[in-house]
Design a protein around this motif. Structure first.
Motif, PDB file in Angstrom:
ATOM      1  N   THR A   1      -8.145  13.028 -16.289  1.00  0.00           N
ATOM      2  CA  THR A   1      -7.589  12.134 -15.654  1.00  0.00           C
ATOM      3  C   THR A   1      -8.394  10.804 -15.184  1.00  0.00           C
ATOM      4  O   THR A   1      -9.288  10.892 -14.836  1.00  0.00           O
ATOM      5  CB  THR A   1      -6.604  12.712 -14.413  1.00  0.00           C
ATOM      6  OG1 THR A   1      -6.312  11.575 -13.796  1.00  0.00           O
ATOM      7  CG2 THR A   1      -7.766  13.460 -13.624  1.00  0.00           C
ATOM      8  N   ALA A   2      -7.884   9.482 -15.069  1.00  0.00           N
ATOM      9  CA  ALA A   2      -8.341   8.459 -14.496  1.00  0.00           C
ATOM     10  C   ALA A   2      -8.848   8.743 -13.227  1.00  0.00           C
ATOM     11  O   ALA A   2      -9.242   7.837 -12.671  1.00  0.00           O
ATOM     12  CB  ALA A   2      -7.616   7.024 -14.809  1.00  0.00           C
ATOM     13  N   TYR A   3      -8.217   9.586 -12.615  1.00  0.00           N
ATOM     14  CA  TYR A   3      -8.275   9.996 -11.109  1.00  0.00           C
ATOM     15  C   TYR A   3      -9.164  11.178 -10.730  1.00  0.00           C
ATOM     16  O   TYR A   3      -8.956  11.854  -9.741  1.00  0.00           O
ATOM     17  CB  TYR A   3      -6.950   9.750 -10.331  1.00  0.00           C
ATOM     18  CG  TYR A   3      -6.123   8.883 -10.603  1.00  0.00           C
ATOM     19  CD1 TYR A   3      -6.318   7.840  -9.458  1.00  0.00           C
ATOM     20  CD2 TYR A   3      -5.293   8.526 -11.622  1.00  0.00           C
ATOM     21  CE1 TYR A   3      -5.472   6.716  -9.548  1.00  0.00           C
ATOM     22  CE2 TYR A   3      -4.679   7.573 -11.695  1.00  0.00           C
ATOM     23  CZ  TYR A   3      -4.576   6.437 -10.755  1.00  0.00           C
ATOM     24  OH  TYR A   3      -4.067   5.136 -10.753  1.00  0.00           O
ATOM     25  N   TYR A   4      -9.937  11.349 -11.684  1.00  0.00           N
ATOM     26  CA  TYR A   4     -10.794  12.552 -11.692  1.00  0.00           C
ATOM     27  C   TYR A   4     -11.812  12.683 -10.161  1.00  0.00           C
ATOM     28  O   TYR A   4     -11.851  13.619  -9.829  1.00  0.00           O
ATOM     29  CB  TYR A   4     -11.888  12.592 -12.780  1.00  0.00           C
ATOM     30  CG  TYR A   4     -12.526  14.095 -12.943  1.00  0.00           C
ATOM     31  CD1 TYR A   4     -12.134  15.146 -13.115  1.00  0.00           C
ATOM     32  CD2 TYR A   4     -13.976  13.768 -12.272  1.00  0.00           C
ATOM     33  CE1 TYR A   4     -12.755  16.350 -12.849  1.00  0.00           C
ATOM     34  CE2 TYR A   4     -14.648  15.078 -12.220  1.00  0.00           C
ATOM     35  CZ  TYR A   4     -14.014  16.439 -12.492  1.00  0.00           C
ATOM     36  OH  TYR A   4     -14.923  17.449 -12.302  1.00  0.00           O
ATOM     37  N   ASN A   5     -12.153  11.657 -10.025  1.00  0.00           N
ATOM     38  CA  ASN A   5     -13.010  11.799  -8.784  1.00  0.00           C
ATOM     39  C   ASN A   5     -12.269  12.015  -7.246  1.00  0.00           C
ATOM     40  O   ASN A   5     -12.776  12.831  -6.662  1.00  0.00           O
ATOM     41  CB  ASN A   5     -13.518  10.259  -8.520  1.00  0.00           C
ATOM     42  CG  ASN A   5     -14.676  10.365  -7.567  1.00  0.00           C
ATOM     43  OD1 ASN A   5     -15.583  11.184  -7.623  1.00  0.00           O
ATOM     44  ND2 ASN A   5     -14.538   9.575  -6.481  1.00  0.00           N
ATOM     45  N   GLU A   6     -11.194  11.848  -7.438  1.00  0.00           N
ATOM     46  CA  GLU A   6     -10.087  12.187  -6.167  1.00  0.00           C
ATOM     47  C   GLU A   6      -9.940  13.480  -6.393  1.00  0.00           C
ATOM     48  O   GLU A   6      -9.967  14.366  -5.325  1.00  0.00           O
ATOM     49  CB  GLU A   6      -8.934  11.364  -6.211  1.00  0.00           C
ATOM     50  CG  GLU A   6      -8.929   9.855  -5.468  1.00  0.00           C
ATOM     51  CD  GLU A   6      -9.598   8.851  -6.265  1.00  0.00           C
ATOM     52  OE1 GLU A   6      -9.932   9.175  -7.360  1.00  0.00           O
ATOM     53  OE2 GLU A   6      -9.418   7.774  -5.857  1.00  0.00           O
ATOM     54  N   VAL A   7      -9.337  13.991  -7.386  1.00  0.00           N
ATOM     55  CA  VAL A   7      -8.946  15.439  -7.515  1.00  0.00           C
ATOM     56  C   VAL A   7     -10.540  16.455  -7.534  1.00  0.00           C
ATOM     57  O   VAL A   7     -10.220  17.500  -6.699  1.00  0.00           O
ATOM     58  CB  VAL A   7      -8.662  15.620  -9.140  1.00  0.00           C
ATOM     59  CG1 VAL A   7      -8.246  17.098  -9.438  1.00  0.00           C
ATOM     60  CG2 VAL A   7      -7.386  14.640  -9.530  1.00  0.00           C
TER      61      VAL A   7
END
Lengths: 433, 316
Positions: free
Chosen positions: A391-397
């Motif tokens: 996901t493009a939001y891997y860092n948050e996850v």
């Protein structure tokens, strides 16, 4: 008179310094017309530098590759690359990317579109997981270079004493019981870092679940699968490790390197870790910092399963090579990538740096087989491996998981639901991270 | 009577005016020179600090992710609402305030003792003592943070053995982790506060101390009734500077725990949103709130505690 000469000298030297600075800044081509490609690499044992040199020599003057070293931590590598790319930095031509950050880089438009002929060339004969990790929205956006996977490492003597049959897949339950009986520990990475996501994701995937159910979605629309039976099973393993007291001292600040040291020193009879531990153990035995007998006691098998009869989905890692969308020499860069990821270079890199190849044929190379007796286990593991959330939001996850699933001793049946709620709020912009 | 009064007044005015006029010309010239000398630096300072502050204020009103510039959206004060209603902000603020109060209080006491040592020691020992005291301040914070982390780390350190802590993981517990962070901060920056206090000690008139001594005051009485009152301005300035510095604590936390075990501070929170998450809007709002906190400390120090920066420079 002397003063005038001094001032002229000053102007001259200032101009020289300025000119050399300008050359360094914009220096993507030399006086001979050969473009210089800047390759931002993750730190290693020098293998990528060697490949850069060899490919430059073999190109016949088509390009020269210079390497720039990124920070050692994957998250810090991402921070530096993203900030540069967001500023349309033309000095980056090639970059070694952790697969988990490929979607974000591609989604932001920072990666050059790969011509069809290269897409075919770079994915042929490459393990599936590595191709998945190098792709975004069903399209190859980077070239798989090496593909890492975690194995279960054990002390043969400890496993034998515990009566474990290591020729068959082992479950977390069996490991916990064995470690408790043998009064030893299981080396896991309990640090509040990305390694926590590696562990949690592998357990959830092994239990048949997914951390993210719709990876292509925008942040606020992402559906998480943490609050599920698979999430509960993962939390249960952590609870059992705590209850049995087999996590070992310092579990809450332990990363992969600390786990490897713990195993080396005999404080853990089992550990889950990347194959670099084998090369590390081998050189420790050669240097005399570890007994040869201890190294000879090293054993390995595939990642622990969540239940008997169910195959584990081990963690998948590695490095993919991306071409920057802002590179002024994209054609030369694509040509260079073809050279970098060639099977010969992958084999040489696996031997020199201990990082498993993405190309399947490398595992048939006798030199690789001699250097890595566990080559077949690595290949099997790579085929069964599950990538971390694409996901493009891997860092948050990833940060959300690390935040809520750490310390390991605090994990309970409520953790999956709590982390799901928290990460959801972060992705919707309702919470700080 | 009235004539006498008027004439006296006239004389007084007449005497004062020429003096004031002369002083005014001189003052004007000095002020002009002051601007010529300090002006360029002032302009540059305003540009390099003012521009980012205004930019942060502006960005804080948007939902803006660095990797998705097309999705940028004006959200007004929503980011501030998110931050102020989040428990994490208040935890970080509490941690920051705690570190500030503890470190500044301890540093003031130790710093004063060190300043006295530096002030009193004479002869060949003086440069050695001063250098020894100042060495920690010359070390880069990141380096000192690593040194403290290695010292207390479970696998790398020796402090567990020294303190008899066995397998206790100092950095896995909020309070022990914060204690080590405070210790590192105190070790590193006490020399700074002692330097400021040393300057204050040098301003205490020796004849006053001498007179008190002759009057039979004990060393303790001389310290409390002569030395400290005469150093008030220096102490307040040292407190203000160190409090502002301590409130922005980042390096030690980043290296030692990276915010784990509930040790986030306001600066690490700002870093996490801006640099790590690349959420420029939310991160800017955290930074603006940090700036407001720092302004508040300045305001309280100057208005409530009457810190006089000019007097501390010896202009009073």
């Amino acid at each position: 008179m002397a003063g005038r000469w001094r001032s002229r000298l000053g102007v001259l030297s200032a101009a020289t310094v300025l000119a050399s600075g300008l050359t360094a800044c914009g220096g993507s081509s030399t006086a001979t017309g050969t473009p210089t490609l800047n390759w931002y690499i993750n730190p290693d044992n020098g293998g990528q530098q060697t490949i850069a040199q060899q490919c430059s020599d073999q190109s016949g003057g088509a390009y020269t590759i210079d390497v720039s070293i990124l920070p050692s931590d994957a998250a810090a590598q991402r921070e530096q690359l993203m900030r540069r790319l967001a500023g349309n930095d033309t000095s980056i031509d090639l970059m070694s990317l952790d697969p988990v950050f490929v979607p974000e880089t591609a989604e932001a438009g920072f990666l050059a579109e790969i011509p069809a002929e290269y897409q075919q060339e770079w994915s042929d004969g490459v393990v599936d997981g590595a191709v998945q990790g190098a792709s975004w929205k069903d399209e190859l956006v980077t070239a798989p270079f090496w593909a890492n996977t975690q194995l279960l490492w054990y002390r043969t003597s400890v496993a034998e004493a515990a009566g474990l049959d290591m020729t068959q897949p082992v479950t977390w339950d069996q490991l916990i019981t064995a470690a408790q009986e043998q009064d030893t520990s299981i080396g896991v990475q309990g640090q509040r870092a990305e390694s926590m996501t590696v562990w949690v994701n592998a357990m959830i995937a092994s239990a048949g679940g997914e951390v993210i159910e719709n990876p292509d979605a925008k942040g606020p629309d992402i559906q998480l699968g943490l609050e599920s039976d698979a999430g509960q099973a993962a939390a249960k393993v952590m609870e059992d490790i705590t209850a049995a007291g087999v996590g070992g001292a310092g579990i809450d600040n332990r990363d992969e390197a600390a786990t490897a040291n713990m195993f080396q020193q005999g404080d853990a009879g089992f550990m889950v870790n990347w194959p670099f531990v084998y090369a590390q153990g081998k050189s420790a035995a050669e240097e005399g910092t570890m007994d040869q007998a201890v190294f000879d006691d090293y054993g390995w098998t595939t990642y622990p399963a969540m239940s008997e009869g169910t195959e584990a989905a081990p963690p998948l890692g590695g490095i993919d090579i991306g071409v920057s969308a802002f590179s002024e020499h994209q054609d030369a860069a694509f040509e260079a990538v073809s050279c970098i990821v060639s099977a010969e270079n992958q084999a040489a890199y696996m031997i020199s740096d201990g990082n498993p190849a993405a190309s399947e044929e490398v595992y048939d190379d006798p030199e690789v087989q001699e250097a890595y007796p566990m080559y077949d286990t690595i290949r099997t593991s790579l085929q069964a491996a599950a990538p971390r959330p694409q996901t493009a939001y891997y860092n948050e996850v990833s940060q959300g998981i690390a935040d809520r699933w750490q310390p390991v001793s605090s994990v309970s049946d409520d953790t999956p639901a709590q982390s799901q709620e928290y990460i959801g709020e972060v992705l919707r912009g309702e919470k700080l991270l | 009577m009235s004539t006498q009064t008027r004439s006296a007044g006239d004389v007084s005015v007449a005497q004062k005016n020429p003096g004031r006029a002369k002083a005014s010309d001189k003052a004007k010239a000095e002020a002009r020179l002051g601007w010529y000398l300090a002006g360029p630096a002032f302009v540059i300072l305003v540009a390099v600090t003012g521009y980012p502050i205004l930019q942060a204020l502006y960005e804080s009103l948007f939902s803006f992710r660095l990797t998705a510039p097309a999705d940028r959206e004006f959200v007004g004060l929503k980011n501030y609402g998110v931050i102020l209603s989040d428990g994490l902000w208040w935890t970080a603020l509490g941690n920051t305030a705690l570190v500030t109060v503890v470190t500044v209080a301890v540093e003031l006491v130790i710093g004063f003792a060190l300043a006295m040592v530096m002030h009193k020691v004479l002869g060949w020992l003086r440069p050695i003592v001063r250098t020894a005291i100042l060495i920690p301040y010359a070390i880069i914070t990141v380096v000192s943070a690593y040194a403290w982390q290695y010292a207390f780390g479970l696998t790398t350190g020796f402090m567990n053995a020294v303190l008899g802590l066995d397998d206790y993981d100092v950095f896995a517990n909020k309070w022990s982790a914060l204690a080590v962070i405070c210790l590192s901060e105190i070790w590193k920056t006490t020399p700074f506060i002692s330097l400021l206090l040393l300057a204050g000690l040098a301003q205490v008139p020796a004849d006053m101390t001498e007179a008190a001594k002759v009057d039979g005051a004990t060393a303790w009485e001389r310290l409390w009734k002569v030395t400290l009152p005469n150093m008030k301005a220096s102490i307040m300035v040292a407190l203000l500077f160190r409090a502002l510095d301590a409130f922005r604590i980042f390096d030690n936390v980043y290296i030692m725990t990276n915010g784990a075990a509930g040790t986030q501070t306001v600066s690490s929170l700002a870093y996490n949103q801006t640099i790590s998450r690349l959420e420029i809007g939310l991160g800017s709002a955290v930074s603006v709130l940090l700036f407001v906190c720092v302004l508040l400390i300045c305001f309280i120090a100057i208005k409530v505690f009457k810190v006089d920066l000019a007097r501390a420079r010896g202009e009073g």
